[in-house]
Design a protein around this motif. Structure first.
Motif, PDB file in Angstrom:
ATOM      1  N   THR A  31       0.859  -0.954   0.221  1.00 15.22           N
ATOM      2  CA  THR A  31      -0.057  -0.119   0.015  1.00 15.22           C
ATOM      3  C   THR A  31       0.826   1.232  -0.102  1.00 15.22           C
ATOM      4  O   THR A  31       0.485   2.197  -0.867  1.00 15.22           O
ATOM      5  N   PRO A  32       1.813   1.332   1.015  1.00 15.43           N
ATOM      6  CA  PRO A  32       2.926   2.534   0.615  1.00 15.43           C
ATOM      7  C   PRO A  32       3.463   2.689  -0.481  1.00 15.43           C
ATOM      8  O   PRO A  32       3.685   4.113  -0.951  1.00 15.43           O
ATOM      9  N   ALA A  44      -5.570   2.317  -3.699  1.00 10.20           N
ATOM     10  CA  ALA A  44      -4.606   1.723  -3.222  1.00 10.20           C
ATOM     11  C   ALA A  44      -4.807   0.399  -2.179  1.00 10.20           C
ATOM     12  O   ALA A  44      -4.425  -0.656  -2.191  1.00 10.20           O
ATOM     13  N   VAL A  45      -5.676   1.041  -1.467  1.00  7.00           N
ATOM     14  CA  VAL A  45      -6.242   0.155  -0.233  1.00  7.00           C
ATOM     15  C   VAL A  45      -7.159  -1.022  -1.051  1.00  7.00           C
ATOM     16  O   VAL A  45      -6.866  -2.337  -0.649  1.00  7.00           O
ATOM     17  N   GLN A 108      -4.058   8.583   7.566  1.00  7.71           N
ATOM     18  CA  GLN A 108      -3.781   8.910   9.025  1.00  7.71           C
ATOM     19  C   GLN A 108      -3.539   7.165   9.586  1.00  7.71           C
ATOM     20  O   GLN A 108      -3.059   6.991  10.449  1.00  7.71           O
ATOM     21  N   ALA A 109      -4.707   6.429   9.292  1.00  5.45           N
ATOM     22  CA  ALA A 109      -4.939   5.226   9.758  1.00  5.45           C
ATOM     23  C   ALA A 109      -3.690   4.466   9.404  1.00  5.45           C
ATOM     24  O   ALA A 109      -3.220   3.375   9.872  1.00  5.45           O
ATOM     25  N   LEU A 110      -3.435   4.484   8.071  1.00  4.31           N
ATOM     26  CA  LEU A 110      -2.266   3.602   7.439  1.00  4.31           C
ATOM     27  C   LEU A 110      -0.947   3.803   8.565  1.00  4.31           C
ATOM     28  O   LEU A 110      -0.246   2.805   8.665  1.00  4.31           O
ATOM     29  N   GLY A 111      -0.599   5.401   8.810  1.00  2.58           N
ATOM     30  CA  GLY A 111       0.652   5.474   9.336  1.00  2.58           C
ATOM     31  C   GLY A 111       0.246   4.844  10.814  1.00  2.58           C
ATOM     32  O   GLY A 111       1.557   4.200  10.993  1.00  2.58           O
ATOM     33  N   VAL A 112      -0.462   5.033  11.286  1.00  2.00           N
ATOM     34  CA  VAL A 112      -0.956   4.337  12.722  1.00  2.00           C
ATOM     35  C   VAL A 112      -0.557   2.898  12.779  1.00  2.00           C
ATOM     36  O   VAL A 112       0.208   2.173  13.668  1.00  2.00           O
ATOM     37  N   LYS A 258       5.836   9.069   8.617  1.00  2.00           N
ATOM     38  CA  LYS A 258       5.817   9.983   7.423  1.00  2.00           C
ATOM     39  C   LYS A 258       4.266  10.131   7.140  1.00  2.00           C
ATOM     40  O   LYS A 258       3.560  11.197   6.604  1.00  2.00           O
ATOM     41  N   LEU A 259       3.439   9.057   7.113  1.00  2.00           N
ATOM     42  CA  LEU A 259       1.907   9.167   6.719  1.00  2.00           C
ATOM     43  C   LEU A 259       1.211   9.678   7.957  1.00  2.00           C
ATOM     44  O   LEU A 259       0.216  10.313   7.783  1.00  2.00           O
ATOM     45  N   ALA A 260       1.507   9.086   9.247  1.00  2.00           N
ATOM     46  CA  ALA A 260       0.729   9.550  10.350  1.00  2.00           C
ATOM     47  C   ALA A 260       1.129  10.948  10.725  1.00  2.00           C
ATOM     48  O   ALA A 260       0.284  11.827  11.199  1.00  2.00           O
ATOM     49  N   PHE A 261       2.504  11.408  10.636  1.00  2.00           N
ATOM     50  CA  PHE A 261       2.537  12.752  11.015  1.00  2.00           C
ATOM     51  C   PHE A 261       3.183  13.889   9.811  1.00  2.00           C
ATOM     52  O   PHE A 261       3.601  14.984  10.151  1.00  2.00           O
TER      53      PHE A 261
END
Length: 261
Positions: A31-32, A44-45, A108-112, A258-261
């Motif tokens: 996904t990333p 992507a998801v 955001q959810a991806l990052g976490v 990088k994705l979350a923040f």
């Protein structure tokens, strides 16, 4: 085949190779990578979910042939995960009128979840050792409570997977080992894979019904991943697991941050 499509084939090859070598890293890498290629987060998801369902189906056949699947545990997990997938997809469909809000929540959810997956990979050995050490303690649950906890675990995994396509692998395996410390590792892995197939299939078809799917992209990814998994599986063990897993964990921490923040 143009350069862009060749890039997707190579991405599938690399991810398939890593999965074959380590057993983890499918959704958490794919996904990333698709986001890096500029693919819409929701697409992507959705594409990655069906990609996972197809690639893991072969694993189910192998594990079932070797009697490495506990279908009772798989059933309890599915009882929690499928309704959770449905509720999460309803939530996403409600947001679908605002694509920017949908994509922001997914990123955001991806990052976490990537950060949690990295922790699970990095500390997997310690977590498994802890679970085995305390397997004989007085925390034993009744069958009823254990089944309820398994359903709750499935629900949490279902929500995470429907939202991010990540979580069924590393996080699911660790959760199962903590709940069932006496279950043989090969049966634990087989059970997790057996649960991941209906989970990712239902979530993937749900995303496809909302238009979050690129069928051509899925085809190019599979062109690379199937031979990648084959080669990686045959080379598994040639490189120390103590080297591969920390490297994978560090990479996921970087991407997740990088994705979350």
């Amino acid at each position: 085949m143009d350069f862009g499509n060749l890039g997707f084939v190579v991405a599938g090859l690399v991810v398939g190779f890593v999965v074959g070598m380590t057993g983890v890293g499918g959704g958490s890498l794919m996904t990333p990578i698709l986001l890096w290629f500029g693919i819409n987060p929701a697409t992507a998801v959705g594409t990655d979910l069906l990609y996972a369902a197809i690639t893991k189906s072969g694993g189910v056949l192998v594990h079932q042939k070797n009697r490495n699947i506990d279908w009772k545990i798989t059933g309890w997990l599915t009882l929690g995960s499928v309704p959770a997938v449905a509720l999460t997809l309803v939530f996403l469909k409600y947001l679908n009128t605002d694509p920017q809000a949908t994509n922001a929540i997914i990123k955001q959810a991806l990052g976490v979840v990537l950060l949690l997956t990295a922790l699970a990979i990095f500390f997997k050995r310690q977590l498994l050792a802890f679970a085995q050490k305390h397997a004989g303690d007085d925390y034993h649950l009744s069958n009823r409570n254990l089944n309820l906890l398994t359903i709750v675990t499935g629900a949490i995994l279902g929500a995470m997977v429907a939202l991010t396509s990540i979580g069924a692998g590393a996080l699911g395996t660790v959760a199962l080992f903590i709940l069932y410390p006496f279950l043989a590792t090969k049966r634990l892995v087989g059970t997790e894979i057996a649960h991941a197939v209906p989970l990712t299939l239902v979530a993937g078809l749900g995303h496809a019904s909302m238009g979050n799917m690129d069928w051509h992209l899925l085809g190019f990814l599979l062109m690379g991943s199937l031979p990648g998994i084959y080669v990686g599986s045959h080379l598994s063990g040639r490189i120390s697991d103590g080297v591969l897993r920390p490297c994978l964990a560090v990479m996921l921490v970087f991407i997740g941050y990088k994705l979350a923040f």
